[in-house]
Structures are given as C-alpha cells and as structure tokens.
Design a protein around this motif. Structure first.
Motif, PDB file in Angstrom:
ATOM      1  N   GLY A  99      -7.289   0.336 -14.967  1.00 27.68           N
ATOM      2  CA  GLY A  99      -6.338   0.613 -13.888  1.00 27.68           C
ATOM      3  C   GLY A  99      -5.569  -0.637 -13.507  1.00 27.68           C
TER       4      GLY A  99
ATOM      5  N   LEU B 124      -5.622  -2.996  -7.025  1.00 27.40           N
ATOM      6  CA  LEU B 124      -7.050  -3.311  -7.088  1.00 27.40           C
ATOM      7  C   LEU B 124      -7.424  -3.896  -8.445  1.00 27.40           C
TER       8      LEU B 124
ATOM      9  N   GLU C  66      -4.257   0.131 -18.702  1.00 30.08           N
ATOM     10  CA  GLU C  66      -3.507   0.913 -17.716  1.00 30.08           C
ATOM     11  C   GLU C  66      -2.920   2.154 -18.417  1.00 30.08           C
TER      12      GLU C  66
ATOM     13  N   GLY D 207       2.063   3.354 -10.073  1.00 27.62           N
ATOM     14  CA  GLY D 207       1.366   4.360  -9.257  1.00 27.62           C
ATOM     15  C   GLY D 207       1.607   4.022  -7.787  1.00 27.62           C
TER      16      GLY D 207
ATOM     17  N   SER E 245       0.576   1.789  -5.940  1.00 30.72           N
ATOM     18  CA  SER E 245       0.769   0.370  -5.612  1.00 30.72           C
ATOM     19  C   SER E 245       2.236  -0.035  -5.611  1.00 30.72           C
TER      20      SER E 245
ATOM     21  N   ARG F 252       4.749   2.145  -4.901  1.00 28.86           N
ATOM     22  CA  ARG F 252       5.617   3.080  -4.151  1.00 28.86           C
ATOM     23  C   ARG F 252       5.088   3.430  -2.768  1.00 28.86           C
TER      24      ARG F 252
ATOM     25  N   GLU G 277      -4.893   5.044 -21.893  1.00 28.63           N
ATOM     26  CA  GLU G 277      -5.765   5.745 -20.939  1.00 28.63           C
ATOM     27  C   GLU G 277      -7.231   5.596 -21.335  1.00 28.63           C
ATOM     28  N   VAL G 278      -8.047   5.231 -20.400  1.00 32.29           N
ATOM     29  CA  VAL G 278      -9.493   5.158 -20.656  1.00 32.29           C
ATOM     30  C   VAL G 278     -10.080   6.556 -20.464  1.00 32.29           C
TER      31      VAL G 278
ATOM     32  N   ARG H 137      -7.833   8.953  -9.306  1.00 32.94           N
ATOM     33  CA  ARG H 137      -8.340   9.415 -10.615  1.00 32.94           C
ATOM     34  C   ARG H 137      -9.826   9.144 -10.792  1.00 32.94           C
TER      35      ARG H 137
ATOM     36  N   GLY I  27       3.112  10.285  -3.440  1.00 34.50           N
ATOM     37  CA  GLY I  27       2.034   9.878  -4.334  1.00 34.50           C
ATOM     38  C   GLY I  27       0.679  10.209  -3.722  1.00 34.50           C
TER      39      GLY I  27
ATOM     40  N   ASP J  11      -6.357   8.262  -2.036  1.00 31.16           N
ATOM     41  CA  ASP J  11      -7.800   8.449  -2.290  1.00 31.16           C
ATOM     42  C   ASP J  11      -8.537   8.399  -0.953  1.00 31.16           C
TER      43      ASP J  11
ATOM     44  N   PHE K 199      -9.387   3.836  -0.325  1.00 30.97           N
ATOM     45  CA  PHE K 199      -8.592   3.054   0.645  1.00 30.97           C
ATOM     46  C   PHE K 199      -7.995   3.939   1.745  1.00 30.97           C
TER      47      PHE K 199
ATOM     48  N   GLY L 232      -5.218   5.419   2.338  1.00 30.31           N
ATOM     49  CA  GLY L 232      -3.890   5.105   2.856  1.00 30.31           C
ATOM     50  C   GLY L 232      -3.749   3.697   3.394  1.00 30.31           C
ATOM     51  N   ASN L 233      -4.770   2.867   3.248  1.00 24.90           N
ATOM     52  CA  ASN L 233      -4.681   1.473   3.688  1.00 24.90           C
ATOM     53  C   ASN L 233      -5.254   0.563   2.593  1.00 24.90           C
ATOM     54  N   GLY L 234      -4.484   0.478   1.479  1.00 27.14           N
ATOM     55  CA  GLY L 234      -4.995  -0.307   0.346  1.00 27.14           C
ATOM     56  C   GLY L 234      -4.218  -1.580   0.063  1.00 27.14           C
ATOM     57  N   VAL L 235      -3.064  -1.768   0.692  1.00 30.42           N
ATOM     58  CA  VAL L 235      -2.233  -2.910   0.307  1.00 30.42           C
ATOM     59  C   VAL L 235      -2.961  -4.219   0.642  1.00 30.42           C
TER      60      VAL L 235
HETATM   61  C1  LIG Z   1       3.479   7.314  -0.417  1.00 29.63           C
HETATM   62  C2  LIG Z   1       2.343   6.359  -0.162  1.00 29.63           C
HETATM   63  C3  LIG Z   1       2.429   5.484   0.907  1.00 29.63           C
HETATM   64  C4  LIG Z   1       1.408   4.568   1.138  1.00 29.63           C
HETATM   65  N1  LIG Z   1       1.581   3.645   2.133  1.00 29.63           N
HETATM   66  C5  LIG Z   1       0.670   2.664   2.289  1.00 29.63           C
HETATM   67  C6  LIG Z   1       0.918   1.594   3.206  1.00 29.63           C
HETATM   68  O1  LIG Z   1       1.971   1.512   3.829  1.00 29.63           O
HETATM   69  N2  LIG Z   1      -0.050   0.649   3.350  1.00 29.63           N
HETATM   70  C7  LIG Z   1      -1.207   0.690   2.633  1.00 29.63           C
HETATM   71  O2  LIG Z   1      -2.054  -0.184   2.808  1.00 29.63           O
HETATM   72  N3  LIG Z   1      -1.437   1.659   1.722  1.00 29.63           N
HETATM   73  C8  LIG Z   1      -0.523   2.629   1.512  1.00 29.63           C
HETATM   74  N4  LIG Z   1      -0.723   3.584   0.559  1.00 29.63           N
HETATM   75  C9  LIG Z   1      -1.936   3.493  -0.264  1.00 29.63           C
HETATM   76  C10 LIG Z   1      -1.846   2.373  -1.292  1.00 29.63           C
HETATM   77  O3  LIG Z   1      -0.679   2.544  -2.055  1.00 29.63           O
HETATM   78  C11 LIG Z   1      -3.091   2.402  -2.164  1.00 29.63           C
HETATM   79  O4  LIG Z   1      -4.242   2.313  -1.358  1.00 29.63           O
HETATM   80  C12 LIG Z   1      -3.137   1.262  -3.183  1.00 29.63           C
HETATM   81  O5  LIG Z   1      -1.932   1.173  -3.901  1.00 29.63           O
HETATM   82  C13 LIG Z   1      -4.317   1.472  -4.091  1.00 29.63           C
HETATM   83  O6  LIG Z   1      -4.254   0.596  -5.190  1.00 29.63           O
HETATM   84  P1  LIG Z   1      -5.099   0.959  -6.467  1.00 29.63           P
HETATM   85  O7  LIG Z   1      -4.985  -0.165  -7.415  1.00 29.63           O
HETATM   86  O8  LIG Z   1      -6.462   1.385  -6.038  1.00 29.63           O
HETATM   87  O9  LIG Z   1      -4.435   2.302  -7.040  1.00 29.63           O
HETATM   88  P2  LIG Z   1      -3.129   2.600  -7.915  1.00 29.63           P
HETATM   89  O10 LIG Z   1      -1.951   1.869  -7.474  1.00 29.63           O
HETATM   90  O11 LIG Z   1      -3.059   4.098  -7.971  1.00 29.63           O
HETATM   91  O12 LIG Z   1      -3.522   2.076  -9.358  1.00 29.63           O
HETATM   92  C14 LIG Z   1      -4.442   2.761 -10.175  1.00 29.63           C
HETATM   93  C15 LIG Z   1      -3.914   2.711 -11.600  1.00 29.63           C
HETATM   94  O13 LIG Z   1      -4.893   3.283 -12.461  1.00 29.63           O
HETATM   95  C16 LIG Z   1      -4.214   3.910 -13.526  1.00 29.63           C
HETATM   96  N5  LIG Z   1      -5.135   4.864 -14.150  1.00 29.63           N
HETATM   97  C17 LIG Z   1      -5.551   6.059 -13.662  1.00 29.63           C
HETATM   98  N6  LIG Z   1      -6.415   6.633 -14.527  1.00 29.63           N
HETATM   99  C18 LIG Z   1      -6.552   5.770 -15.560  1.00 29.63           C
HETATM  100  C19 LIG Z   1      -7.315   5.807 -16.765  1.00 29.63           C
HETATM  101  N7  LIG Z   1      -8.114   6.834 -17.058  1.00 29.63           N
HETATM  102  N8  LIG Z   1      -7.218   4.770 -17.625  1.00 29.63           N
HETATM  103  C20 LIG Z   1      -6.410   3.697 -17.330  1.00 29.63           C
HETATM  104  N9  LIG Z   1      -5.662   3.626 -16.216  1.00 29.63           N
HETATM  105  C21 LIG Z   1      -5.746   4.636 -15.334  1.00 29.63           C
HETATM  106  C22 LIG Z   1      -3.021   4.544 -12.858  1.00 29.63           C
HETATM  107  O14 LIG Z   1      -1.981   4.828 -13.787  1.00 29.63           O
HETATM  108  C23 LIG Z   1      -2.643   3.507 -11.805  1.00 29.63           C
HETATM  109  O15 LIG Z   1      -1.616   2.651 -12.253  1.00 29.63           O
HETATM  110  C24 LIG Z   1       0.263   4.542   0.304  1.00 29.63           C
HETATM  111  C25 LIG Z   1       0.165   5.426  -0.769  1.00 29.63           C
HETATM  112  C26 LIG Z   1       1.199   6.329  -0.990  1.00 29.63           C
HETATM  113  C27 LIG Z   1       1.088   7.276  -2.153  1.00 29.63           C
END
Ligand SMILES: Cc1cc2nc3c(=O)[nH]c(=O)nc-3n(C[C@H](O)[C@H](O)[C@H](O)COP(=O)(O)OP(=O)(O)OC[C@H]3O[C@@H](n4cnc5c(N)ncnc54)[C@H](O)[C@@H]3O)c2cc1C
Length: 459
Positions: free
Chosen positions: A34, A38, A59, A66, A68, A70, A209-210, A238, A346, A349, A370, A372-375
């Motif tokens: 991913g 994170l 990825e 994803g 992150s 948008r 994809e894993v 996911r 989007g 989780d 997270f 909705g609070n992952g940044v």
């Molecule tokens: C519209 C929207 C608004 C938001 N607003 C905020 C905000 O203002 N502040 C805030 O803190 N948080 C906000 N969030 C939440 C925040 O975006 C997330 O908590 C954060 O981006 C999580 O990061 P991540 O790395 O866990 O996930 P992601 O960004 O989803 O990254 C996970 C990655 O894993 C990849 N992946 C999935 N399955 C597989 C697989 N099998 N093999 C390989 N790769 C895979 C995906 O393609 C993706 O790129 C918002 C979310 C959305 C959708």
C-alpha cells in the motif's frame, strides 16, 4: 460541477509517471503493501531507522491516488478523541497518545521544509462549530478530557461572536477552538513523499496488487512471490479483504466539492486565518480554504458497509456529492452565483473505537481505522509500524494505539441490518436536528445502535 474520480488536488499536483509493476519473484528486508500515507511514511521511517535497509513498496494503483491524495487535507491531532482515549486507556496513556499525535502534526510541517516539498502546509487552529442547537456543546467531553489530562489550552469553548469573527457563516451558533492543527494540499504531500522515497532508493512497484500475505513474512502478487523478513499492511479500507480482518473495520465514504477561487467571498466571511472547520453532526461536514482562495467542503454522509463489501459508490456517488454541494450553499450563502467546479469521493476505514489500530500477526504488521482522521496520525502510524517491523520497542510502540484490546464489529445484528439501515437513520436524525426537531423514536433508536453496541462511528 465536474465529478472526477481522483479529485482536484491530484490534478493540481500534476501527473506522475507510474513506476514499473513487479514482474516475477523478488526479495526485500521489509515489504510494504500500500502506497498511501501510511505505507509511504512507514517506508520513510524504516530508512530513517536503518538507512541501508532494502524496502520494497507494492502499490495496486499509483501511490497517493487513493484517499491520501484526495482527502480534505485536515492535518489533525488526536485531541478530538481524548475523552474516548481516557476512558479506554487511562489518563497517562491518553496524554501520551495525544502528545505523540501533536508531534506528528509538527513533524509533517518540518518534513516538508527539510525536504523542500511544497505541500501548502499551513498551521492554523481547528474550529469546531455548531450549526444547530443540538450540536452546541458537542465538544464538551473533549474539553473536559483535555482539562483532566492537564492540557486545558488544547481546546477552548468560543461564543457565537468569536466563531463568526473567524468565519461569518449565518449557520454558526457557537464553537470550540482546537489549538494545534494544520492544513495541507494532500496530493502534493503524498506525491512529494513518493518522490523523496524514490530519490532515497526505496523500490516502489506500482500497478502491483498483493493477493496474499504470509504471516511469517513475504507476500504474493498476481505475477510472483516476494520473500521478506517482515510485511507491513497499509491498505486502508481494503484491509477487510484479507483473511482474518473482515470484522475488524467497517467502510464508509466521504465526498468533497470545491469552488472556483473566491478570495472576495473569503474576505466577506472574514475567513482569512486558514482555520479548518468541522461541525458537530453525526455525519460530519468539514470545510477549509485553499492557497488559491477556494473553499473545499466535505460531507461524511456516503454509503456505509461492513466487511469487505467495498462498492463502487464508495469512490464517487453523485447523489452524495450533490447533497454536499447543497450544504455548502447553506453554510455560505455568500457564494450564490459562484461556480462549484469539482466533486469527488473516496472510502473511509472506520474503526470500532474511532481510533487507529496498529498491531502484529507474526511478521505481518498492520495499521488501519483512521476513521476520517489519517493525515496527521498516519505519520505516527509510520513511526510505529517501522519499529514493529524492525522489532524495536520504545515509547512509540508502547502507545495505547498499539496492540489495543481487540474490538470487532459484531456479526449480528448490525451486520445483518447492514450499513444502509444505520446510515438512513443517521441521515434522518441529522435532518431532523437541522430543522430543529427531535428525531423520531425509531430513528433515534437505530441511529444509536452503533454506540449501544460499543461502536464509535464517524461523528
Ligand atoms: C474524501 C475524503 C476526505 C478525507 N478527509 C480527511 C481529512 O481532511 N483529514 C484526515 O486526516 N483524513 C481525511 N480522510 C482520510 C484520509 O484520507 C485517510 O485516513 C488516509 O489517507 C489513510 O492513508 P492510508 O495510507 O491508510 O490509505 P490510502 O491512501 O487509501 O492508501 C492505501 C493504498 O493501498 C493500496 N492498496 C489497496 N489494496 C492493495 C493491495 N492488495 N495491494 C497493494 N496495494 C493495495 C491502494 O491502492 C492505496 O493507494 C479523508 C478521506 C476521504 C476519502
């Protein structure tokens, strides 16, 4: 209003050339699954801890495309969860988590400076607002908890004039100010991190994809097998698709609409301090300004699901985006006649406790929830997962977010009733309260179901 899959931030940040997919077998010290914040922060921290480490990021699509790349770009601490943390983990542990989450917000700004990444990082407080009588005081628990933890300055109540002095929406009836917060251009941050990792020698294979994890280390992709000493699973919603994680999280969705540049409207509103604003609804509204004078406005009222049923509507639901637009115009009638140019959405989780979870199963280390609070917190998550992957224990791995007591979404009756029933009740409850009515008995009962079952869904 143009509905786009990936959103305006990624358009603004500019296209990237995808890296080569992984073909065949490979090996690495640590494989990170991913490439959102994170996974990328974990890879960064791994290289900080052991510069010579062979880190492989896999990825499925393109890093940062994803959530992150948008999201709303609110870079928050975990002070909003102080009451829940205090209840679950006690005062010292709650304070340690909140302070570590403050470090993360500062560290992201410092990282952008040091690495010359212009992610529009802007430190400015978070303004919690009430748009209905029923929302007034929705921040009281957090204020009390901050006081009890010896940090009364972190959150302070504001009167209606003080709130409208910061942003003059006719809907704002009162609020509270959360001292430490920042906003970022989320795609610039994610893609900046991707670029710096590539510069540092991390191997990143996109469009890979894993499909399977080996708990003892190593993963499988559609085209081969990767041997590794440790895995990091960082795939957001996911996660529920991997065996054993189905009930560990629920999935909801959030949508954003964006105006054309409206600096004159921001002046009229007196909203020039960069505050990120969030209301006290159950299905929350959130809004902020951008460096070029736009208003981004989001709503967490999209579809909800339990388990791995990730529907396409999690990505972009036109109906939800249209509702968000109508709310934007209610918040800021001063926008009348001005263009709303983009809409996107989007998945979110949702963790049963509203708090992110970091833990290990054998040599596979995961982070999710997270809610909705992952940044901001994903930076902290990267610090934690890198240490778990290297088997190093310190204050970060002792935080109460690590190996918490396991809470899962119950299979029945919530799962049977399904996310849609709960969502309908939450929508009806918020709508009734917007109109100054009390929600009906059945609506209130179903809307309270998640909490009665010990689950803390998005606010
Ligand atoms: C519209 C929207 C608004 C938001 N607003 C905020 C905000 O203002 N502040 C805030 O803190 N948080 C906000 N969030 C939440 C925040 O975006 C997330 O908590 C954060 O981006 C999580 O990061 P991540 O790395 O866990 O996930 P992601 O960004 O989803 O990254 C996970 C990655 O894993 C990849 N992946 C999935 N399955 C597989 C697989 N099998 N093999 C390989 N790769 C895979 C995906 O393609 C993706 O790129 C918002 C979310 C959305 C959708």
């Amino acid at each position: 209003m143009r509905h786009t899959r990936h959103g305006w931030w990624l358009e603004e940040a500019g296209e990237v050339v995808p890296t080569r997919p992984l073909e065949g077998d490979a090996s690495a010290d640590v494989v990170v699954v991913g490439g959102g914040y994170l996974g990328l922060w974990t890879a960064w921290q791994l290289l900080e801890l052991e510069p010579g480490l062979d880190v492989l990021v896999l990825e499925a699509a393109i890093c940062g495309h994803g959530p992150s790349g948008r999201n709303g770009g609110f870079c928050e601490t975990l002070w909003g969860d102080a009451a829940a943390l205090r209840e679950r983990a006690g005062e010292a542990a709650a304070l340690a988590v909140c302070r570590a989450s403050e470090d993360a917000v500062h560290a992201i700004g410092a990282w952008c400076d040091t690495n010359d990444v212009d992610a529009w990082y802007r430190a400015a407080p978070l303004l919690r607002v009430a748009t209905t009588e029923s929302q007034l005081g929705s921040w009281d628990d957090s204020i009390r908890a901050a006081g009890a933890l010896g940090a009364p300055d972190e959150l302070t109540a504001l009167g209606p004039e003080e709130v409208r002095g910061r942003c003059d929406s006719p809907l704002f009836l009162g609020g509270a100010l959360q001292r430490l917060n920042a906003t970022v251009q989320p795609a610039r941050l994610a893609l900046g991190l991707r670029a710096k990792l590539l510069e540092r020698g991390a191997r990143i294979h996109e469009r890979t994809e894993v499909t399977r994890l080996h708990e003892g280390g190593g993963v499988e992709t559609r085209l081969g097998r990767v041997r590794a000493r440790a895995n990091v699973l960082a795939v957001n919603s996911r996660t529920a698709g991997f065996p054993g994680y189905r009930l560990a999280l629920a999935v909801a969705s959030s949508h954003i609409v964006l105006t054309e540049p409206v600096p004159d409207v921001l002046d009229d509103l007196g909203w020039t301090g960069g505050e990120a604003i969030v209301d006290g609804r159950t299905l929350v509204h959130y809004t902020r300004t951008t460096e070029d004078g736009r208003i981004a406005f989001g709503w967490g009222g999209g579809v909800m699901g339990f388990g791995a049923r990730a529907s396409a509507r999690l990505e972009l639901d036109r109906e939800v985006a249209d509702t968000a637009r109508a709310s934007l115009e209610r918040f800021f009638p001063q926008l009348r006649g001005r263009a709303v140019t983009h809409a996107w959405g989007g998945p979110i989780d949702v963790s049963p406790t509203h708090l992110p979870v970091f833990a290990s199963r054998g040599r596979t280390h995961h982070g999710f929830g997270f809610t909705g609070n992952g940044v901001g917190p994903s930076y902290l998550g990267g610090e934690i997962l890198a240490r778990l992957a290297l088997d190093r224990r310190d204050a970060r791995t002792r935080l109460a977010l690590v190996e918490p007591e396991r809470t899962r979404f119950p299979p029945e009756p919530l799962r049977y009733a399904g996310g849609s029933l709960v969502r309908r009740a939450l929508l009806a409850k918020d709508a009734a309260e917007d109109e100054g009515r009390a929600p009906g008995t059945l609506t209130a009962l179903v809307a309270s179901l998640p909490r009665r079952l010990g689950l803390n869904l998005p606010r």
